[in-house]
Design a protein around this motif. Structure first.
Motif, PDB file in Angstrom:
ATOM      1  N   GLN A 128       0.816  -1.213   0.000  1.00  0.00           N
ATOM      2  CA  GLN A 128       0.000   0.000   0.000  1.00  0.00           C
ATOM      3  C   GLN A 128       0.850   1.264   0.000  1.00  0.00           C
ATOM      4  OE1 GLN A 128      -2.862   0.215   3.162  1.00  0.00           O
ATOM      5  NE2 GLN A 128      -3.763   2.074   2.345  1.00  0.00           N
ATOM      6  N   ASN A 129       1.837   1.299   0.892  1.00  0.00           N
ATOM      7  CA  ASN A 129       2.671   2.508   0.973  1.00  0.00           C
ATOM      8  C   ASN A 129       3.999   2.325   0.247  1.00  0.00           C
ATOM      9  OD1 ASN A 129       0.814   4.093   2.539  1.00  0.00           O
ATOM     10  ND2 ASN A 129       1.232   2.639   4.185  1.00  0.00           N
ATOM     11  N   PHE A 130       3.954   1.544  -0.781  1.00  0.00           N
ATOM     12  CA  PHE A 130       5.055   1.327  -1.722  1.00  0.00           C
ATOM     13  C   PHE A 130       6.206   0.526  -1.126  1.00  0.00           C
ATOM     14  CE2 PHE A 130       3.538   5.853  -2.166  1.00  0.00           C
ATOM     15  CZ  PHE A 130       2.426   5.498  -2.897  1.00  0.00           C
ATOM     16  N   ALA A 131       6.583   0.843   0.136  1.00  0.00           N
ATOM     17  CA  ALA A 131       7.618   0.072   0.821  1.00  0.00           C
ATOM     18  C   ALA A 131       8.899  -0.030   0.010  1.00  0.00           C
ATOM     19  CB  ALA A 131       7.097  -1.327   1.183  1.00  0.00           C
ATOM     20  N   LEU A 132       9.335   1.102  -0.545  1.00  0.00           N
ATOM     21  CA  LEU A 132      10.632   1.103  -1.211  1.00  0.00           C
ATOM     22  C   LEU A 132      11.715   1.281  -0.160  1.00  0.00           C
ATOM     23  CD1 LEU A 132       9.809   3.324  -4.297  1.00  0.00           C
ATOM     24  CD2 LEU A 132       9.608   0.857  -4.027  1.00  0.00           C
ATOM     25  N   LEU A 133      12.873   0.655  -0.383  1.00  0.00           N
ATOM     26  CA  LEU A 133      13.952   0.787   0.587  1.00  0.00           C
ATOM     27  C   LEU A 133      14.604   2.155   0.406  1.00  0.00           C
ATOM     28  CD1 LEU A 133      15.278  -2.829   0.102  1.00  0.00           C
ATOM     29  CD2 LEU A 133      13.989  -1.943   2.043  1.00  0.00           C
ATOM     30  N   PRO A 134      14.533   3.001   1.441  1.00  0.00           N
ATOM     31  CA  PRO A 134      14.900   4.412   1.260  1.00  0.00           C
ATOM     32  C   PRO A 134      16.385   4.629   1.002  1.00  0.00           C
ATOM     33  CG  PRO A 134      14.474   3.946   3.565  1.00  0.00           C
ATOM     34  CD  PRO A 134      14.098   2.705   2.811  1.00  0.00           C
ATOM     35  N   HIS A 135      17.214   3.648   1.361  1.00  0.00           N
ATOM     36  CA  HIS A 135      18.651   3.855   1.201  1.00  0.00           C
ATOM     37  C   HIS A 135      19.158   3.359  -0.136  1.00  0.00           C
ATOM     38  CE1 HIS A 135      17.963  -0.162   2.791  1.00  0.00           C
ATOM     39  NE2 HIS A 135      19.096  -0.523   2.240  1.00  0.00           N
ATOM     40  N   ARG A 136      18.257   2.846  -0.969  1.00  0.00           N
ATOM     41  CA  ARG A 136      18.683   2.303  -2.249  1.00  0.00           C
ATOM     42  C   ARG A 136      18.172   3.141  -3.401  1.00  0.00           C
ATOM     43  NH1 ARG A 136      19.028  -3.631  -2.864  1.00  0.00           N
ATOM     44  NH2 ARG A 136      19.987  -4.355  -0.951  1.00  0.00           N
ATOM     45  N   GLU A 174      18.866   5.972 -11.297  1.00  0.00           N
ATOM     46  CA  GLU A 174      19.744   6.414 -10.213  1.00  0.00           C
ATOM     47  C   GLU A 174      19.044   7.345  -9.220  1.00  0.00           C
ATOM     48  OE1 GLU A 174      22.501   4.895  -9.698  1.00  0.00           O
ATOM     49  OE2 GLU A 174      22.138   3.797 -11.567  1.00  0.00           O
ATOM     50  N   MET A 176      16.654   8.460  -6.051  1.00  0.00           N
ATOM     51  CA  MET A 176      16.316   7.854  -4.771  1.00  0.00           C
ATOM     52  C   MET A 176      14.783   7.861  -4.647  1.00  0.00           C
ATOM     53  SD  MET A 176      19.213   7.016  -3.593  1.00  0.00           S
ATOM     54  CE  MET A 176      19.108   6.604  -1.857  1.00  0.00           C
ATOM     55  N   ASP A 178      12.825   8.840  -2.454  1.00  0.00           N
ATOM     56  CA  ASP A 178      12.293  10.103  -1.952  1.00  0.00           C
ATOM     57  C   ASP A 178      12.021  11.125  -3.031  1.00  0.00           C
ATOM     58  OD1 ASP A 178      12.037   9.570   0.612  1.00  0.00           O
ATOM     59  OD2 ASP A 178      13.647  10.858   1.345  1.00  0.00           O
ATOM     60  N   GLU A 179      12.713  10.986  -4.144  1.00  0.00           N
ATOM     61  CA  GLU A 179      12.596  12.010  -5.174  1.00  0.00           C
ATOM     62  C   GLU A 179      11.429  11.751  -6.122  1.00  0.00           C
ATOM     63  OE1 GLU A 179      17.450  12.248  -5.093  1.00  0.00           O
ATOM     64  OE2 GLU A 179      16.416  11.599  -6.906  1.00  0.00           O
ATOM     65  N   ARG A 192       9.554  -3.866  -9.202  1.00  0.00           N
ATOM     66  CA  ARG A 192      10.297  -4.720  -8.277  1.00  0.00           C
ATOM     67  C   ARG A 192       9.655  -6.099  -8.164  1.00  0.00           C
ATOM     68  NH1 ARG A 192      10.825  -2.745  -2.173  1.00  0.00           N
ATOM     69  NH2 ARG A 192       8.573  -2.863  -2.336  1.00  0.00           N
TER      70      ARG A 192
ATOM     71  N   GLU B 182       6.239  -2.611   6.842  1.00  0.00           N
ATOM     72  CA  GLU B 182       6.145  -2.912   5.412  1.00  0.00           C
ATOM     73  C   GLU B 182       7.506  -3.279   4.825  1.00  0.00           C
ATOM     74  OE1 GLU B 182       4.282  -0.001   2.906  1.00  0.00           O
ATOM     75  OE2 GLU B 182       2.418  -1.131   2.902  1.00  0.00           O
ATOM     76  N   LEU B 183       8.572  -2.623   5.328  1.00  0.00           N
ATOM     77  CA  LEU B 183       9.900  -2.922   4.786  1.00  0.00           C
ATOM     78  C   LEU B 183      10.354  -4.308   5.232  1.00  0.00           C
ATOM     79  CD1 LEU B 183      11.748   0.498   5.048  1.00  0.00           C
ATOM     80  CD2 LEU B 183      10.485  -0.495   3.163  1.00  0.00           C
ATOM     81  N   VAL B 186       8.656  -6.592   3.012  1.00  0.00           N
ATOM     82  CA  VAL B 186       9.314  -6.652   1.706  1.00  0.00           C
ATOM     83  C   VAL B 186      10.421  -7.697   1.751  1.00  0.00           C
ATOM     84  CG1 VAL B 186      10.855  -5.415   0.143  1.00  0.00           C
ATOM     85  CG2 VAL B 186       8.801  -4.312   0.969  1.00  0.00           C
ATOM     86  N   PHE B 190      10.053 -11.236  -0.462  1.00  0.00           N
ATOM     87  CA  PHE B 190      10.945 -11.550  -1.569  1.00  0.00           C
ATOM     88  C   PHE B 190      11.871 -12.717  -1.242  1.00  0.00           C
ATOM     89  CE2 PHE B 190       9.332  -7.529  -2.911  1.00  0.00           C
ATOM     90  CZ  PHE B 190       9.290  -7.634  -4.286  1.00  0.00           C
ATOM     91  N   VAL B 205      18.378   0.561   6.911  1.00  0.00           N
ATOM     92  CA  VAL B 205      17.291   1.501   7.175  1.00  0.00           C
ATOM     93  C   VAL B 205      17.472   2.151   8.541  1.00  0.00           C
ATOM     94  CG1 VAL B 205      14.792   1.719   7.504  1.00  0.00           C
ATOM     95  CG2 VAL B 205      15.678   0.305   5.654  1.00  0.00           C
ATOM     96  N   ARG B 277      20.659  11.990   2.277  1.00  0.00           N
ATOM     97  CA  ARG B 277      19.658  11.740   1.254  1.00  0.00           C
ATOM     98  C   ARG B 277      18.989  10.399   1.504  1.00  0.00           C
ATOM     99  NH1 ARG B 277      20.579  12.030  -5.128  1.00  0.00           N
ATOM    100  NH2 ARG B 277      21.676  10.104  -4.756  1.00  0.00           N
ATOM    101  N   GLY B 278      17.683  10.376   1.364  1.00  0.00           N
ATOM    102  CA  GLY B 278      16.966   9.122   1.511  1.00  0.00           C
ATOM    103  C   GLY B 278      16.881   8.672   2.952  1.00  0.00           C
ATOM    104  N   ARG B 280      14.664   9.792   5.198  1.00  0.00           N
ATOM    105  CA  ARG B 280      13.257   9.615   5.581  1.00  0.00           C
ATOM    106  C   ARG B 280      12.661   8.418   4.842  1.00  0.00           C
ATOM    107  NH1 ARG B 280      11.861  13.699   2.919  1.00  0.00           N
ATOM    108  NH2 ARG B 280      13.992  14.287   2.518  1.00  0.00           N
ATOM    109  N   VAL B 281      11.663   7.864   5.463  1.00  0.00           N
ATOM    110  CA  VAL B 281      11.028   6.702   4.841  1.00  0.00           C
ATOM    111  C   VAL B 281       9.742   7.158   4.151  1.00  0.00           C
ATOM    112  CG1 VAL B 281       9.925   4.500   5.247  1.00  0.00           C
ATOM    113  CG2 VAL B 281      11.946   5.134   6.522  1.00  0.00           C
TER     114      VAL B 281
END
Lengths: 415, 281
Positions: A128-136, A174, A176, A178-179, A192, B182-183, B186, B190, B205, B277-278, B280-281
């Motif tokens: 639901q909230n996408f759950a993308l890994l923020p550091h990647r 490339e 992030m 967040d962008e 994914r 959620e993370l 994930v 997977f 994270v 950068r990145g 925040r979640v």
């Protein structure tokens, strides 16, 4: 959408092996599931059971099957257990009892290694909230599944690039997470899940966090994608419009049980109980009903080979001012009006001379919302034809009003 | 009325004797390792000529702060001041002590923090111990440190480790626990193994929070330098202590200023180690 649906229902009636088969699935959260289930069987309410045992009965005796290539929607209000059910299918939540067969394996009973293997190869999940890994980066997010499988970096990046291209995010490799905007994030989530080429996609309120316009686009794209890739999709939503748009079949859930399973049309037209009916009541009917639902038999019709006198006679007899003209096999040729026909009879013209070929035509699957404008613009009924161009029905203003009124009366009576 | 006094003090003495008798070898081993690390690092830092080290520090700050030229210049100026005040050798000993203490504290607290995040039992067992460690006046650590390790740099480092561990442990625990569900899902969905989940999702994270713990750990280590000097730890802390004892304001101020300069430099480096950068979640 409806074309896919028809294919699937044909398959269902045939002997296609279901890809997922859930049998008597039960989930109780808490320490003493046995006790809770005992109380449940004794007819106690969930609230009472929680007060007595501290356990929550989340799913009770769920059984259903999903065919290969089907979009199966789990719908219900929050707390109905739909997300829990979805998470039982990849065992992110451990079921208390029951069986879940995926491709001939009961995943409730396999060991962790085998479970991991099935999660890696067969099941993709979208959140639901996408759950993308923020550091990647976006690319590394999309490649995550393959990375977990130990695929070398070049190979997984190249596959991830292809997937990003496919969901329309080429060039964002490339960036992030967040962008990105919400819609773009969910495209990344979709990419994914697709990168490891799973047979089954589990989608948990995947579009609920998006604003309505983006949401509609994503729904369309999902349908298009599904048609192209033939994935089996289990889609959780609380939005009936979304369920009706996406679902080949819908399972409506309440209090941890499935209340009704059926095609969108089936659920709308014959809700099995009051709950379903209430749920269905606030649907915008014009978007749900199709031409097939409201059309009437096209009686009478004039044969192309018959003369104007026959057509005139039919119109007078049925007291109508216009008649459809069909050739053999009921292929629609056009229509003639009463005035023209009278004129033709006087002057000895043929039907072909007065035939109006530019007749508004729709198919049985055209939604009512698209038909209304046609009917408003046209004083005469709209023709409904099938793929081969055969006349199968006609829709007049009266028919639409009657269909809407009928639904309105039904829902009011139960509200 | 006088309650009969419990022989608590006596009991502690017996316990200490017992530990020394049976675990003396372990204490000696720890002592030897720490002495080697502190001495080795100090020698290494002193082997590099001061101007070179100042340059290295400035470049490092410039690099980790993503080309903040002002901060790099301030680093260089601060260190030149330390050098000019004839406090260079003492500063390098302090730096060696702080770095070794921090590394030991982190090696202990980060895995423990991760373990505590995964086990509620361990977490609730650790919590009172951490509370105890943090609320106990830091002077109190000095006594057992002296008893088991004598006087000098080693007991100073031990007391510093005990004092600096809790925030790193707590923040690691917190960071891992705050990774959104959620993370975690994930990672599971997977098909991650538990290690993959930890290393590819949870730790990365949680890294900004863990780094805040690392930063706190270094700052607390530095704040212990003066206290640890009471049991014979050398360096700038000892200089401050002597300044206090002799009421030599100038001497105490100079050494104190050098500590502050080192603290600021270490703080800026650790705060910027993890990309913003990145976050925040």
């Amino acid at each position: 959408m409806s074309i896919i649906f028809e294919q699937v229902s044909e398959e269902e009636t045939g002997s296609v092996e279901p890809i997922i088969r859930v049998r008597n699935l039960t989930k109780v959260f808490g320490h003493d599931p046995e006790k809770a289930l005992e109380l449940y069987r004794a007819g106690r309410s969930k609230q009472e059971i929680f007060e007595e045992t501290g356990s929550t009965v989340a799913l009770i005796d769920i059984s259903f099957e999903v065919s290969r290539g089907e979009i199966f929607v789990l719908m219900g209000l929050s707390g109905s257990g739909k997300s829990t059910l979805l998470r039982c299918i990849n065992r992110i939540i451990e079921p208390t009892a029951g069986e879940i067969w995926i491709d001939g394996k009961d995943i409730v009973r396999i060991d962790n290694d085998e479970l991991r293997e099935i999660r890696r190869r067969k099941l993709g999940m979208i959140f639901q909230n996408f759950a993308l890994l923020p550091h990647r980066t976006v690319l590394d997010n999309v490649a995550f599944g393959l990375e977990i499988q130990g695929v070398p970096v070049e190979e997984r990046h190249s596959k991830a690039r292809d997937m990003l291209q496919m969901v329309g995010l080429g060039g964002y490799e490339e960036s992030m997470p967040d962008e990105l905007s919400g819609g773009m994030k969910q495209r990344v989530g979709l990419a994914r899940a697709l990168t490891s080429d799973p047979d089954i996609l589990l989608m948990d309120e995947a579009f609920s966090a998006l604003d309505p316009l983006i949401r509609r686009d994503m729904q369309d794209e999902l349908l298009e994608l599904q048609q192209r890739l033939g994935k089996t999709i289990i889609f959780v939503t609380h939005d009936l419009d979304e369920a009706l748009k996406l679902g080949d079949r819908i399972a409506l859930m309440k209090d941890g049980a499935i209340v009704q399973i059926g095609t969108p049309e089936g659920i709308l037209n014959s809700p099995e109980n009051e709950y379903v009916e209430k749920f269905v009541a606030d649907v915008d009917l014009t978007r749900v009903l199709t031409a097939g639902d409201v059309m009437r038999r096209p009686e009478p019709v004039a044969q192309w080979t018959a003369g104007p006198r026959v057509a005139l006679h039919l119109m007078e007899e049925h007291d109508i001012s216009c008649i459809f003209v069909v050739s053999r096999q009921r292929i629609l040729r056009g229509r003639v009006t009463l005035d023209d026909t009278v004129e033709a009879v006087k002057r000895g013209k043929q039907l072909g001379d007065i035939l109006i070929t530019d007749v508004p035509k729709v198919t049985t699957t055209t939604p009512l919302s698209d038909i209304i404008s046609l009917v408003v613009e046209n004083p005469y009924p709209v023709a409904v034809v099938d793929d081969a161009g055969r006349l199968v029905g006609s829709i007049s203003r009266g028919a639409i009003l009657a269909a809407l009124a009928r639904k309105g009366v039904d829902t009011n009576a139960t509200a | 009325m006088q309650l009969p006094k419990l022989p608590l003090g006596y009991a502690v003495e017996v316990l200490v004797d017992w530990i020394e008798h049976y675990f003396g070898w372990l204490l000696d081993a720890i002592s030897a390792v720490l002495r080697f690390l502190i001495g080795g690092l100090q020698d290494l830092l002193l082997a590099i000529p001061a101007p070179v080290l100042i340059l290295i520090a400035a470049v490092l700050v410039w690099f980790v702060t993503r080309r903040d030229i002002k901060l790099a210049a301030l680093t260089a100026i601060g260190l030149i001041l330390v050098w000019d005040l004839n406090l260079w050798n003492l500063s390098m000993l302090t730096l060696a002590l702080v770095l070794v203490s921090t590394i030991v504290a982190l090696v202990l607290s980060i895995p423990l923090g991760i373990a505590a995040a995964r086990s509620d039992t361990l977490n609730s067992a650790l919590r009172p111990i951490l509370d105890f460690m943090q609320t106990m006046p830091s002077f109190v650590y000095l006594i057992p440190a002296v008893i088991f390790f004598g006087l000098g740099n080693v007991p100073g480092a031990i007391a510093t480790v005990v004092f600096a561990m809790p925030p790193a442990l707590r923040l690691t625990n917190l960071g891992i626990r705050q990774v959104p569900t959620e993370l975690i899902e994930v990672a599971d969905a997977f098909g991650s193994t538990p290690w993959q989940k930890l290393l590819k999702v949870q730790v990365p994270v949680a890294l900004p929070t863990i780094m805040a713990g690392v930063n706190q750990c270094i700052m607390l280590s530095l704040s212990m330098t003066v206290i640890a000097s009471m049991i014979g730890a050398g360096g700038l802390g000892y200089q401050v202590l002597v300044g206090i004892q002799r009421v030599d304001i100038g001497m105490g101020f100079e050494a104190g200023l050098a500590i502050v300069i080192i603290a600021i430099i270490l703080d800026r480096i650790t705060q910027n180690l993890v990309p913003q950068r990145g976050e925040r979640v």
